[in-house]
Design a protein around this motif. Sequence first.
Motif, PDB file in Angstrom:
ATOM      1  N   THR A 277       0.835  -1.197   0.000  1.00 44.06           N
ATOM      2  CA  THR A 277       0.000   0.000   0.000  1.00 44.06           C
ATOM      3  C   THR A 277       0.872   1.250   0.000  1.00 44.06           C
ATOM      4  O   THR A 277       2.071   1.211   0.312  1.00 44.06           O
ATOM      5  CB  THR A 277      -0.896   0.034   1.248  1.00 44.06           C
ATOM      6  N   GLY A 278       0.251   2.393  -0.330  1.00 40.89           N
ATOM      7  CA  GLY A 278       0.977   3.652  -0.294  1.00 40.89           C
ATOM      8  C   GLY A 278       1.457   3.995   1.098  1.00 40.89           C
ATOM      9  O   GLY A 278       2.552   4.546   1.279  1.00 40.89           O
ATOM     10  N   LYS A 279       0.653   3.695   2.103  1.00 37.32           N
ATOM     11  CA  LYS A 279       1.026   3.970   3.491  1.00 37.32           C
ATOM     12  C   LYS A 279       2.290   3.216   3.881  1.00 37.32           C
ATOM     13  O   LYS A 279       3.108   3.718   4.671  1.00 37.32           O
ATOM     14  CB  LYS A 279      -0.142   3.588   4.402  1.00 37.32           C
ATOM     15  N   ASP A 280       2.478   2.018   3.336  1.00 35.33           N
ATOM     16  CA  ASP A 280       3.686   1.249   3.606  1.00 35.33           C
ATOM     17  C   ASP A 280       4.847   1.714   2.732  1.00 35.33           C
ATOM     18  O   ASP A 280       5.994   1.753   3.175  1.00 35.33           O
ATOM     19  CB  ASP A 280       3.424  -0.238   3.375  1.00 35.33           C
ATOM     20  N   ALA A 281       4.549   2.082   1.492  1.00 41.14           N
ATOM     21  CA  ALA A 281       5.607   2.430   0.547  1.00 41.14           C
ATOM     22  C   ALA A 281       6.403   3.655   0.988  1.00 41.14           C
ATOM     23  O   ALA A 281       7.607   3.741   0.730  1.00 41.14           O
ATOM     24  CB  ALA A 281       5.003   2.669  -0.839  1.00 41.14           C
ATOM     25  N   VAL A 282       5.750   4.622   1.653  1.00 43.43           N
ATOM     26  CA  VAL A 282       6.484   5.820   2.068  1.00 43.43           C
ATOM     27  C   VAL A 282       7.551   5.493   3.110  1.00 43.43           C
ATOM     28  O   VAL A 282       8.423   6.326   3.384  1.00 43.43           O
ATOM     29  CB  VAL A 282       5.527   6.906   2.625  1.00 43.43           C
ATOM     30  N   LYS A 283       7.503   4.286   3.682  1.00 41.43           N
ATOM     31  CA  LYS A 283       8.500   3.887   4.680  1.00 41.43           C
ATOM     32  C   LYS A 283       9.528   2.904   4.134  1.00 41.43           C
ATOM     33  O   LYS A 283      10.461   2.542   4.863  1.00 41.43           O
ATOM     34  CB  LYS A 283       7.797   3.237   5.881  1.00 41.43           C
ATOM     35  N   CYS A 284       9.373   2.477   2.872  1.00 44.09           N
ATOM     36  CA  CYS A 284      10.166   1.345   2.397  1.00 44.09           C
ATOM     37  C   CYS A 284      11.150   1.676   1.285  1.00 44.09           C
ATOM     38  O   CYS A 284      11.775   0.766   0.737  1.00 44.09           O
ATOM     39  CB  CYS A 284       9.226   0.226   1.929  1.00 44.09           C
TER      40      CYS A 284
END
Length: 322
Positions: A277-284
């Motif tokens: 998800t986008g919420k996860d991608a901003v951290k990865c």
Amino acid sequence: MARWYGPVAPGPVLRVVAAAWGRVMALRRGLYRRGVLDRPRLPIPVLVVGNRTVGGAGKTPVVIALARALSARGWAVGVVSRGHGRRTRVPVRVAGGLSAAVCGDEPLLVHRETGVPVEVDIDRVAAVRRLAAAGCTLAIADDGLQHLRLARRLELEVEDARGHGNGRVMPAGPLREPLPPVPAFARLVQGRPASAGEVPVLHRLGDARRLADGECLPLAAFAGRRVHAVAGIGHPARFFEALRVAGLDPVPHPFPDHHAFRAADFERLDGAPILMTGKDAVKCAGLARPDTWEVPLEAVLPDDFLDRLDAALRVPSADAPA
């Protein structure tokens, strides 16, 4: 979860604790309603977007959609957030180059997708005042139905297919507090048909975007292929099911909400593409393999509802829901 959303009835101890907690929360709301507890006046209207239950209900895509739609209708929109999951407690204005550890994953995603000012602060009253000083004419609070110190023009409740579960207050049920006597301006529902008076929210997946270089591919390019699906959101199963509906064969990897990802989280995955998800991608960025893709989730709201909301926000009001 079986007690909250399934056929298992909560035990007597849970019911007693829930009754006590419910009385405390109802008393608190009543004190704000009668003016015993102070709500500071704010220089701009506030639109609170939240949910009545514990856990995620899909608020952040709704906040992004509202920020875009109300900006297009002439508002200078800003967003305030507590910044759940961040490692600091100091107030911060979200900007490019900040990490989710500093400002939180959801504020970072909202700012990236909308470009509007986003203030992160435990004191959301102070955050709204900073937005007003920066020229904003409307503040959207991402979460905060229970943050009663924050005066608000209108409230929107976001609800997923699970609804209010067994209708009990936690820990006997999923409700954060007893349902207030004054309902929200609107209840936005997704994952089930909208009932009379409710507003349907359509969630649709966008094209996959590779984290390494920003290349985009339609989700159809992954159809019929085995993929790893990573989700550290409030209700990961929603993302996995959306991928299945799109024709993909995801291997689900759920993580806790606001999970702080590490490279080790991806080492055990085989060579299949990784979708998140986008919420996860901003951290990865920089953590996952080159074949890792973000799948944006877009919330679509009816135009007639957005017009009605815009008109209601423009009506001055000294009273806030309580």
